[in-house]
Design a protein around this motif. Structure first.
Motif, PDB file in Angstrom:
ATOM      1  N   ARG A  82       0.853  -1.183   0.000  1.00 44.69           N
ATOM      2  CA  ARG A  82       0.000   0.000   0.000  1.00 44.69           C
ATOM      3  C   ARG A  82       0.897   1.244   0.000  1.00 44.69           C
ATOM      4  N   HIS A  83       1.974   1.154   0.742  1.00 43.76           N
ATOM      5  CA  HIS A  83       2.948   2.240   0.811  1.00 43.76           C
ATOM      6  C   HIS A  83       3.615   2.458  -0.549  1.00 43.76           C
ATOM      7  N   ILE A  84       4.012   1.370  -1.199  1.00 45.38           N
ATOM      8  CA  ILE A  84       4.676   1.485  -2.511  1.00 45.38           C
ATOM      9  C   ILE A  84       3.722   2.119  -3.532  1.00 45.38           C
ATOM     10  N   LYS A  85       2.495   1.633  -3.560  1.00 47.26           N
ATOM     11  CA  LYS A  85       1.515   2.189  -4.502  1.00 47.26           C
ATOM     12  C   LYS A  85       1.333   3.699  -4.287  1.00 47.26           C
TER      13      LYS A  85
ATOM     14  N   PHE B  79      -1.243   8.325   5.064  1.00 48.45           N
ATOM     15  CA  PHE B  79      -1.909   7.160   5.649  1.00 48.45           C
ATOM     16  C   PHE B  79      -1.063   5.906   5.417  1.00 48.45           C
ATOM     17  N   ALA B  80      -0.531   5.774   4.196  1.00 49.23           N
ATOM     18  CA  ALA B  80       0.304   4.610   3.877  1.00 49.23           C
ATOM     19  C   ALA B  80       1.566   4.610   4.737  1.00 49.23           C
ATOM     20  N   LYS B  81       2.153   5.802   4.927  1.00 47.50           N
ATOM     21  CA  LYS B  81       3.369   5.890   5.731  1.00 47.50           C
ATOM     22  C   LYS B  81       3.078   5.558   7.194  1.00 47.50           C
TER      23      LYS B  81
ATOM     24  N   ASP C 120     -15.005  14.879   5.435  1.00 45.99           N
ATOM     25  CA  ASP C 120     -15.848  13.864   4.784  1.00 45.99           C
ATOM     26  C   ASP C 120     -15.019  12.686   4.269  1.00 45.99           C
ATOM     27  N   ARG C 121     -13.813  12.960   3.839  1.00 47.05           N
ATOM     28  CA  ARG C 121     -12.992  11.921   3.219  1.00 47.05           C
ATOM     29  C   ARG C 121     -12.336  11.003   4.250  1.00 47.05           C
ATOM     30  N   ILE C 122     -12.063  11.530   5.439  1.00 47.00           N
ATOM     31  CA  ILE C 122     -11.288  10.786   6.447  1.00 47.00           C
ATOM     32  C   ILE C 122     -11.859   9.386   6.734  1.00 47.00           C
ATOM     33  N   PRO C 123     -13.170   9.241   6.965  1.00 46.83           N
ATOM     34  CA  PRO C 123     -13.666   7.877   7.266  1.00 46.83           C
ATOM     35  C   PRO C 123     -13.314   6.875   6.165  1.00 46.83           C
TER      36      PRO C 123
ATOM     37  N   LYS D  92     -10.820   3.604   6.407  1.00 46.71           N
ATOM     38  CA  LYS D  92     -11.256   2.274   5.983  1.00 46.71           C
ATOM     39  C   LYS D  92     -10.243   1.688   4.991  1.00 46.71           C
ATOM     40  N   ASP D  93      -9.849   2.496   4.029  1.00 46.03           N
ATOM     41  CA  ASP D  93      -8.933   2.015   2.981  1.00 46.03           C
ATOM     42  C   ASP D  93      -7.588   1.584   3.547  1.00 46.03           C
ATOM     43  N   PHE D  94      -7.148   2.261   4.603  1.00 44.48           N
ATOM     44  CA  PHE D  94      -5.799   1.981   5.118  1.00 44.48           C
ATOM     45  C   PHE D  94      -5.829   1.287   6.482  1.00 44.48           C
ATOM     46  N   ASP D  95      -6.988   0.811   6.916  1.00 47.04           N
ATOM     47  CA  ASP D  95      -7.106   0.172   8.234  1.00 47.04           C
ATOM     48  C   ASP D  95      -6.537   1.056   9.340  1.00 47.04           C
ATOM     49  N   VAL D  96      -7.011   2.276   9.397  1.00 42.79           N
ATOM     50  CA  VAL D  96      -6.535   3.213  10.416  1.00 42.79           C
ATOM     51  C   VAL D  96      -7.691   3.536  11.362  1.00 42.79           C
TER      52      VAL D  96
END
Lengths: 397, 397
Positions: free
Chosen positions: A134-137, B144-146, B177-180, B184-188
């Motif tokens: 996910r990080h690389i993407k 988020f990825a980092k 609005d985008r944060i949720p 979800k996308d990054f399991d945060v």
């Protein structure tokens, strides 16, 4: 042991999850307590990670919730990170607890091996988990966005993949496929994008059939990949990579796929290991530890030709099957089964609709090889999750 | 002038594009040569950029190809960057050429004004172009990825918006609005994400109706935004922002929306300007230059209450209409028309389904205000591109 023996499985990768699923099937009621420990609550399909890393598929198609695979009435699942293995106490120390075991299965997977090349550990990325891909993407997409803000920085558009083994080649195939779309999305001239594949060995895909390797390299070269074969990386810096031939490739994106070693916890636990891999006995046990089995990247199995088998998903899965059998046999005091690796062939994807491989001893390439690759992926989904998982994730492969 | 007069329009923002479209309509055949110069081959809808910046809409919906708007048989288009304006020679120096003019329209837009706050120019991002918002969107996702790779770095999940004017407030509404979805996308865990809005003025949306401001702040606070009003940013560093009240907010993402100034080329050309804005005469001309018109962020128009109108899309568009009329009048030697700004109201979006605003002198808020906002956006698409553009881009608004 008068009480029920306790089996602890560390890691839910290929080896660990197959061991767990097989134990679930083969153990009778109350014959053993089985606990599966994993860092994440999902199992990921490592052989599929090159796609979400390049952004050609969603990472959700490369992971499966563990509780959807195992039967919680038969197997306990603990989401935690292993900190230490204490064989003398038969204990495993977790980040948030301790587990005692009678039998231990170590399936902790591999770690990148950088062979002491300076900077690779700090500045290169690795294709090794959902979080890392996910990080690389995101990193790749960010480089395109950054380039548009600083149009002189063409190093943002240069991508270096270290290692032309399976992971490196498969990732490069996907990345080359993704570039045209990224160029469109960010209004970037595709001729500015460079993809390098650097490999120290005298050939890409060492050990693979030379005719297929040549075919594969041609396919990727046509997609815009520049190969630097028989060229070692001397150093990785925040500015790029220094090659042994004197060239310096300026790049903000270096992905290292050139080496794998076993988990450091194996060495720290005192097992005799080479690069974190333990040469297991014929029953997959750590020498001197009749109650510790090692499967997957942490184990070393020697072929009849007296060479170690490379760590692959295929061997880990076969080990999982035998490991579960031997755990059951150990509990029942019956005789253990020797492990013998049977290669069912190998197919390397080269991006959309292209692949090369050996099925049995038959060479396959191009479109049909890509179909075989898909079948292999779907077969795995079927093995671990049956038809429902194939229907859920398989269509995307 | 015995030959056909040449009109050069610099910039295809709101002011420039409306001037060009009006000239295209009002000029007779061979009455003037009109050339429109713009850095990109597209016009972008600045008032919509907060959405692609937050990632709640695709940036394609915020830009329109210029050649789809203008009639190439009537207006020449040059894609280039202006380097210098030479009024004494009646020339414009482009990155790759030179243009002579008889009449010049300067619609070069604004630049961020950092008021000398250290580090804001280097380390903060701005919502000002397609390239900059694409960068912001990718930057946010990358954080988020980092974070998933370095779970101790919660500063990756802290977002600071400097300035609670229109752009700041509208962006914050979208980001919240985008944060949720990002979580979800990054399991945060969403509770780890922080959004700060820092404003030096004693209120958010200075000059706006206090009752509406309170309503808007409540909406955004409920969405998880922390306001730091009447709090100046003292410094921006690579680690975050130092506030005047002593607090240091650790963050890797600072977006500065707190100030705008005119283009530096205006000052460099020798026009008398305040922060790059020229106090134009009643006909929108630069004082002392009867052949140079300035529209949009580079112009300063004083209200009957003797205060400068804030630079908005609305005023730029109205200026474009009058500018085109006065160019035609100049060519025809007829009398020019004085510019008078007529506010049609203002609506600030607060994210999905929420907005606040004044329509005429009527206060609107909530769902209906959001519908009015959409209508304003669609009306603009209709003005510049007619029904086809409304159908192409409008449905996404």
């Amino acid at each position: 042991m008068s009480r029920i023996p306790r089996i602890v499985i560390l890691g839910a990768g290929y080896g660990g999850i197959i061991t767990a699923l097989r134990l679930q099937k083969e153990l009778n009621y109350n014959e053993a307590d089985v606990t599966l420990v994993n860092k994440h609550d999902y199992h990921y399909i490592t052989t599929h990670l090159h796609m979400p890393a390049a952004g050609t598929d969603h990472f959700e198609n490369a992971r499966v919730n563990i509780l959807k695979l195992i039967d919680e009435f038969k197997i306990d699942f603990v989401k935690s990170t292993v900190v230490q293995i204490r064989t003398q106490d038969k204990k495993v120390i977790l980040e948030d607890g301790t587990l005692s075991y009678d039998y231990l299965v170590i399936g902790l997977g591999g770690e990148p091996e950088t062979f002491g090349i300076p900077g690779l550990g700090e500045f290169a990325m690795n294709i090794r988990s959902i979080n890392s891909v996910r990080h690389i993407k995101e990193h790749i997409e960010y480089q395109f966005a950054k380039y548009k803000k600083e149009p002189r920085r063409t190093d943002y558009l240069t991508f270096v993949v270290g290692g032309a083994g399976f992971t490196g080649i498969e990732f490069i195939g996907e990345l080359a496929d993704r570039i045209p779309q990224l160029c469109k999305d960010f209004d970037v001239d595709p001729s500015l994008v460079k993809i390098y594949n650097v490999e120290a060995a005298p050939t890409a895909l060492p050990g693979f059939d030379p005719e297929l390797v040549e075919y594969g390299m041609n396919v990727l070269t046509k997609k815009g990949v520049t190969f630097k074969i028989a060229t070692a990386i001397k150093e990785c810096t925040p500015e790029g990579v220094q090659l042994a031939d004197g060239e310096f490739i300026k790049s903000q994106t270096v992905i290292w796929t050139g080496g794998i070693r076993g988990n450091r916890l194996i060495e720290e636990a005192g097992f005799e290991a080479m690069r974190g891999r333990v040469k297991v006995d014929e029953f997959l046990r750590a020498p001197g530890h009749d109650n510790v089995f090692i499967v997957g990247d942490g184990s070393l199995v020697i072929s009849p030709e007296n060479r170690p088998y490379p760590p692959t998903a295929q061997i880990a899965m076969q080990q999982g099957v035998v490991c579960a059998q031997n755990l059951v046999a150990s509990i029942r005091n019956s005789s253990l089964k020797g492990f013998e690796y049977k290669s069912k062939g190998t197919v390397a994807s080269l991006g959309k609709g292209e692949a090369i491989g050996l099925v049995g001893d038959k060479k396959v390439k191009g479109f049909w090889a890509a179909q075989v690759k898909k079948l292999i992926d779907i077969r795995y989904l079927f093995i671990i999750g049956g038809i429902p998982l194939v229907l859920k994730k398989g269509k995307f492969f």
